[in-house]
Design a protein around this motif. Structure first.
Motif, mmCIF file in Angstrom:
data_model
loop_
_atom_site.group_PDB
_atom_site.id
_atom_site.type_symbol
_atom_site.label_atom_id
_atom_site.label_comp_id
_atom_site.label_asym_id
_atom_site.label_seq_id
_atom_site.Cartn_x
_atom_site.Cartn_y
_atom_site.Cartn_z
ATOM 1 N N VAL A 5 -7.394 4.211 15.811
ATOM 2 C CA VAL A 5 -7.524 3.695 14.454
ATOM 3 C C VAL A 5 -6.593 4.496 13.552
ATOM 4 O O VAL A 5 -6.786 5.704 13.373
ATOM 5 N N GLU A 6 -5.597 3.806 12.976
ATOM 6 C CA GLU A 6 -4.666 4.458 12.078
ATOM 7 C C GLU A 6 -5.168 4.380 10.647
ATOM 8 O O GLU A 6 -5.868 3.445 10.262
ATOM 9 N N SER A 7 -4.753 5.352 9.841
ATOM 10 C CA SER A 7 -5.042 5.339 8.413
ATOM 11 C C SER A 7 -4.003 6.201 7.710
ATOM 12 O O SER A 7 -3.252 6.939 8.346
ATOM 13 N N GLY A 8 -3.967 6.086 6.380
ATOM 14 C CA GLY A 8 -3.098 6.945 5.590
ATOM 15 C C GLY A 8 -1.875 6.274 5.009
ATOM 16 O O GLY A 8 -1.120 6.903 4.262
ATOM 17 N N GLY A 9 -1.651 5.023 5.337
ATOM 18 C CA GLY A 9 -0.501 4.335 4.779
ATOM 19 C C GLY A 9 -0.692 4.051 3.300
ATOM 20 O O GLY A 9 -1.767 4.260 2.735
ATOM 21 N N GLY A 10 0.379 3.588 2.660
ATOM 22 C CA GLY A 10 0.291 3.264 1.249
ATOM 23 C C GLY A 10 1.652 3.005 0.649
ATOM 24 O O GLY A 10 2.658 2.907 1.358
ATOM 25 N N LEU A 11 1.660 2.908 -0.673
ATOM 26 C CA LEU A 11 2.872 2.670 -1.445
ATOM 27 C C LEU A 11 3.272 3.968 -2.144
ATOM 28 O O LEU A 11 2.470 4.522 -2.908
ATOM 29 N N VAL A 12 4.467 4.435 -1.855
ATOM 30 C CA VAL A 12 4.964 5.657 -2.466
ATOM 31 C C VAL A 12 6.402 5.442 -2.919
ATOM 32 O O VAL A 12 7.023 4.433 -2.595
ATOM 33 N N GLN A 13 6.921 6.399 -3.663
ATOM 34 C CA GLN A 13 8.304 6.344 -4.109
ATOM 35 C C GLN A 13 9.190 7.161 -3.161
ATOM 36 O O GLN A 13 8.714 8.065 -2.463
ATOM 37 N N ALA A 14 10.448 6.843 -3.167
ATOM 38 C CA ALA A 14 11.403 7.589 -2.348
ATOM 39 C C ALA A 14 11.326 9.074 -2.695
ATOM 40 O O ALA A 14 11.254 9.442 -3.865
ATOM 41 N N LYS A 87 12.180 7.628 2.679
ATOM 42 C CA LYS A 87 13.273 6.787 2.219
ATOM 43 C C LYS A 87 12.820 5.333 2.207
ATOM 44 O O LYS A 87 11.869 4.967 2.907
ATOM 45 N N THR A 88 13.523 4.504 1.450
ATOM 46 C CA THR A 88 13.154 3.090 1.404
ATOM 47 C C THR A 88 13.224 2.469 2.793
ATOM 48 O O THR A 88 12.432 1.574 3.113
ATOM 49 N N GLU A 89 14.144 2.935 3.611
ATOM 50 C CA GLU A 89 14.284 2.376 4.961
ATOM 51 C C GLU A 89 13.163 2.798 5.902
ATOM 52 O O GLU A 89 13.101 2.328 7.044
ATOM 53 N N VAL A 122 7.887 2.230 0.851
ATOM 54 C CA VAL A 122 8.583 3.231 0.053
ATOM 55 C C VAL A 122 9.473 2.506 -0.944
ATOM 56 O O VAL A 122 10.389 1.779 -0.543
ATOM 57 N N SER A 123 9.217 2.707 -2.212
ATOM 58 C CA SER A 123 9.999 2.046 -3.260
ATOM 59 C C SER A 123 11.068 2.993 -3.792
ATOM 60 O O SER A 123 10.927 4.212 -3.729
ATOM 61 N N SER A 124 12.126 2.402 -4.332
ATOM 62 C CA SER A 124 13.238 3.214 -4.842
ATOM 63 C C SER A 124 12.996 3.634 -6.273
ATOM 64 O O SER A 124 12.101 3.161 -6.942
#
Length: 124
Positions: A5-14, A87-89, A122-124
């Motif tokens: 079971v994975e966890s910890g992902g999300g939306l972050v900035q570069a 990084k965004t990539e 990952v957003s720029s």
């Protein structure tokens, strides 16, 4: 059979950091290695990092070497992926996977148990 079971992902900035977790169920004695893989939209799933469950062998893809670190907490039956300088990539769904035999730990085709994945954006 081991479950992941994975966890910890999300939306972050570069430039930000995230730590992914892969919790395993018993019996972990059947594990040889755990690996992290990722799949971006329209691309094939690719190897990111892996480590043996017992022992200290680790491996990293060239594009994350120096930025990502794989670690484990055997008492908690959990493997982690610390991701720094994102990084965004790096945007992708990240999957944890397990294999029961060695000695190689990088070939994706040798992993036979997979988690459901966690999204990292990952957003720029």
């Amino acid at each position: 059979q081991v479950r992941l079971v994975e966890s910890g992902g999300g939306l972050v900035q570069a430039g930000d950091s995230l730590r992914l977790s892969c919790a395993t169920s018993e019996p972990t004695f059947s594990l040889y290695a755990l690996g992290w893989f990722r799949q971006a939209p329209g691309k094939e799933r690719e190897f990111v990092a892996a480590a043996t469950w017992i022992g200290g062998e680790t491996a990293y893809a060239d594009f994350v070497r120096g930025r990502f670190t794989i670690s484990k907490d055997i008492k908690r039956d959990t493997m982690y992926l610390q991701m720094n300088s994102l990084k965004t990539e790096d945007t992708a769904v990240y999957y944890c996977a397990a294999k029961g035999t060695g000695p190689e730990i990088t070939p994706i085709e040798q992993y036979d148990l997979w988690g459901q994945g966690t999204q990292v954006t990952v957003s720029s």
